[in-house]
Structures are given as structure tokens and as C-alpha cells.
Design an enzyme around this catalytic site. Structure first.
Site, PDB file in Angstrom:
ATOM      1  N   SER A   2       0.041  -9.581   7.189  1.00 26.13           N
ATOM      2  CA  SER A   2      -1.063  -8.606   7.164  1.00 26.13           C
ATOM      3  C   SER A   2      -0.787  -7.707   8.266  1.00 26.13           C
ATOM      4  CB  SER A   2      -2.436  -9.371   7.741  1.00 26.13           C
ATOM      5  OG  SER A   2      -3.403  -8.744   8.284  1.00 26.13           O
TER       6      SER A   2
ATOM      7  N   GLU B 110       0.774  -1.006  -0.100  1.00 26.34           N
ATOM      8  CA  GLU B 110      -0.056   0.208  -0.144  1.00 26.34           C
ATOM      9  C   GLU B 110       1.084   1.282  -0.011  1.00 26.34           C
ATOM     10  OE1 GLU B 110      -2.920   2.584   2.698  1.00 26.34           O
ATOM     11  OE2 GLU B 110      -3.133   0.464   3.129  1.00 26.34           O
TER      12      GLU B 110
END
EC number: 1.17.7.4
Length: 324
Positions: free
Chosen positions: A225, A129
Site C-alpha cells: 500500500s 496506478e
């Protein structure tokens, strides 16, 4: 231990952005047939990725590995402008599964860049991201991972700087770094609404409540994650032993020794099927009761890209796409 209880955090598990991203890949597979190529893991969860691989998705990092004319999906984390240009040049049919809340950050960066702003991005180096958001510009965007990094930033014009944030950070960590940015650059422009997403905030808030009520916290989530790692950290900072598991096979009986109440949550990319499997394993290890805590009820739903259709929240829920 007799009478061990499991307390379930609320909310936990899939968020709307993750649900949408997985749905995009599944619909593309149904509509166009296998294989469907996906740049990077669609979301950071081993179970989800393996499930989609079994259905015909092929995960790649380099667009050179995608054959001409193929269908390509961008992951929920977003991509740089360079990746978008390369995909267009190679002539792929592209479906963008970037979370709309990440896209919002990209749009803000593009808009303010045109107005002459430079950017400080709060995030973790190497996270896809962050690479996607930093890659919206060729220069003028600086990554800070901690307070110390803020002191090293050198701007062309400190009077015209904006701050953006990775959406899956620890809310508390981001606030501390943002405070340092504001001290160093008092003119900094902040987003109208914080970039850390509603689901990340809600899950961290739920863990803060959970950690005070239990003797140990188990977070269901994959090691890659970011938001799952942050949940474990939030619990640990409150003094509650906390562990992360990719699935029931990772649970260790000694974590539960002498601990009566077990808190259980899941990162935004972890499916509810894993939570149920972990509950079953905890019952094998002596848990006899499951209780849900009170928490925010999420009703956010993001539409699918054109060409793949959309469905109502009720239909999605009926399919079990949203954790109960």
C-alpha cells in the site's frame, strides 16, 4: 509500562474510493454470483483481498486468465487503454472500480494530449496506478520518481508540458519534485486542483499532528500500500519511531519498550476491523486507554457504476463500511 495510552489519528482507514471499489466487487458477487474476476488486487490490503477471495472473487493480472463471458472488475488503481481494449475485445462484462480521483487524472491526460501537450508524471515506477495513467498514452508521458529524474527528461516541446501526480504520494515529496519540474520547465501546466487525493492529504496531515504527541507510531496497512507506506515515512521524518503492520500479529512488544503514548493510524485501504484488532493487541501489551485526536471529518461518497445501484452514505455507514 503502567498507564500506556493509545492515540488514534483522525481521519484514518478507508477512503471513499476504496469503499466504493470493495462495494463494487461485493455487489457484483451478489448480483451475478461467484466467480467474479478482478484485475489486480482491488485495493492493496491483504485482509480485504483474502475476504473477497473467500466470497468468490478471483484476482488475476493477465486477462487471458479470465474465461469468455465472465464478469471483470478493474481495480481502484485504474488501467491502461490497452487493458480496456483487450477487455472489450474479449467480450467481458466490465465494472470499473477505478477511483474517481484517478479517473480525473486520466481524463485530464486525454484532454491535454489532444491539445498537443506532453506530460511529466510524478510517481513510483511499477505501481499499478502509475502504469494505468502512463498507459493512457502510447508516448509523450515521462515518469519522474525524484528530483534527479527531472533533469533527465527530454521533451519535444518544453513550452507545452503538463504535470500529473500519482494520487497516493507523500505530499511533501511531491511538492519538492514539482518545484524541480517548475524550475526546469517554467511553462509547465499544473492541474487546477492537485492530483494527490483528499484522503492521502488528510491522513498525512493527521499523522503530522499525531507524531508530535506520541512516542511511537503504528500504521495499519499492507506492504504493497503506497499511501500506508507514506504515513510511516511522514511520522519517521518528524523523528518519531514508526512501524507498519498488516495486522495485530505483526506488532512487536519491543517497539513499545519505554514508550508511554502509542499513536495509531491506518492507510486508506486498511479496514477498521484491523485497527480494532491492533487496539486489542496493544491492550494486551499494556495499553489502558484509547483517545481519539481531533481531525477532519470526511463525508465524500462516490456513486457506484450503472448496473450495480447505489446507496446512501447513511446505509453505507450503518453497514460499517466507513470507519467511525
Amino acid at each position: 509500562m503502567e498507564g500506556r495510552e493509545i492515540l488514534l489519528a483522525e481521519p484514518r482507514g478507508f477512503c471513499a474510493g476504496v469503499d466504493r471499489a470493495i462495494e463494487i466487487v461485493e455487489r457484483a458477487l451478489r448480483k451475478f454470483g461467484a466467480p467474479i474476476y478482478v484485475r489486480h488486487e482491488i485495493v492493496h490490503n491483504t485482509y480485504v483481498v483474502n475476504d473477497l477471495k473467500a466470497k468468490g472473487a478471483i484476482f488475476i493480472e493477465d486477462l487471458a486468465d479470465v474465461p469468455p463471458g465472465a464478469t471483470l472488475v478493474f481495480s481502484a488503481h485504474g488501467v491502461s487503454q490497452a487493458v480496456r481494449r483487450e477487455a472489450a475485445q474479449r467480450g467481458f462484462q466490465v465494472f470499473d472500480a477505478t477511483c474517481p480521483l484517478v479517473t480525473k487524472v486520466h481524463v485530464e491526460v486525454a484532454k491535454l494530449h489532444k491539445e498537443g501537450y506532453e506530460f511529466i508524471m510524478i510517481g513510483h515506477k511499477g505501481h499499478p496506478e502509475v502504469e494505468g495513467t502512463m498507459g493512457q498514452l502510447t508516448d509523450g508521458i515521462y515518469l519522474v520518481e525524484d528530483v534527479a529524474d527531472v533533469e533527465r527528461v527530454r521533451l519535444r516541446n518544453p513550452e507545452k508540458v503538463a504535470v500529473v501526480t500519482q494520487t497516493t504520494l507523500s505530499v511533501d515529496d511531491a511538492a519538492e519534485i514539482l518545484a524541480a519540474v517548475k524550475r526546469r520547465f517554467p511553462q509547465v501546466r499544473e492541474p487546477k486542483k492537485q492530483d494527490i487525493c483528499y484522503a492521502t492529504q488528510n491522513r498525512q496531515d493527521a499523522v503530522k499532528l499525531l507524531a508530535r504527541e506520541v512516542d511511537v507510531v503504528i500504521v495499519v496497512g499492507s506492504p504493497t500500500s503506497s499511501n500506508s507506506n507514506r504515513l510511516r515515512e511522514v511520522a519517521a521524518r518528524l523523528g518519531t519511531p514508526a512501524y507498519m503492520v498488516d495486522g495485530p500479529q505483526d506488532l512487536r512488544a519491543e517497539w513499545l519498550d519505554g514508550r508511554q503514548r502509542v499513536g495509531l493510524t491506518a492507510g486508506a485501504s486498511a479496514p477498521d476491523v484491523l485497527v480494532q484488532q491492533v487496539i486489542a493487541r496493544l491492550k494486551e501489551l499494556g495499553a489502558v486507554a484509547v483517545r481519539r485526536m481531533q481531525g477532519v471529518q470526511e463525508t465524500v461518497h462516490f456513486p457506484l457504476p450503472k448496473g450495480l445501484g447505489d446507496k446512501s452514505m447513511n446505509e453505507a455507514a450503518a453497514e460499517g463500511r466507513f470507519a467511525p
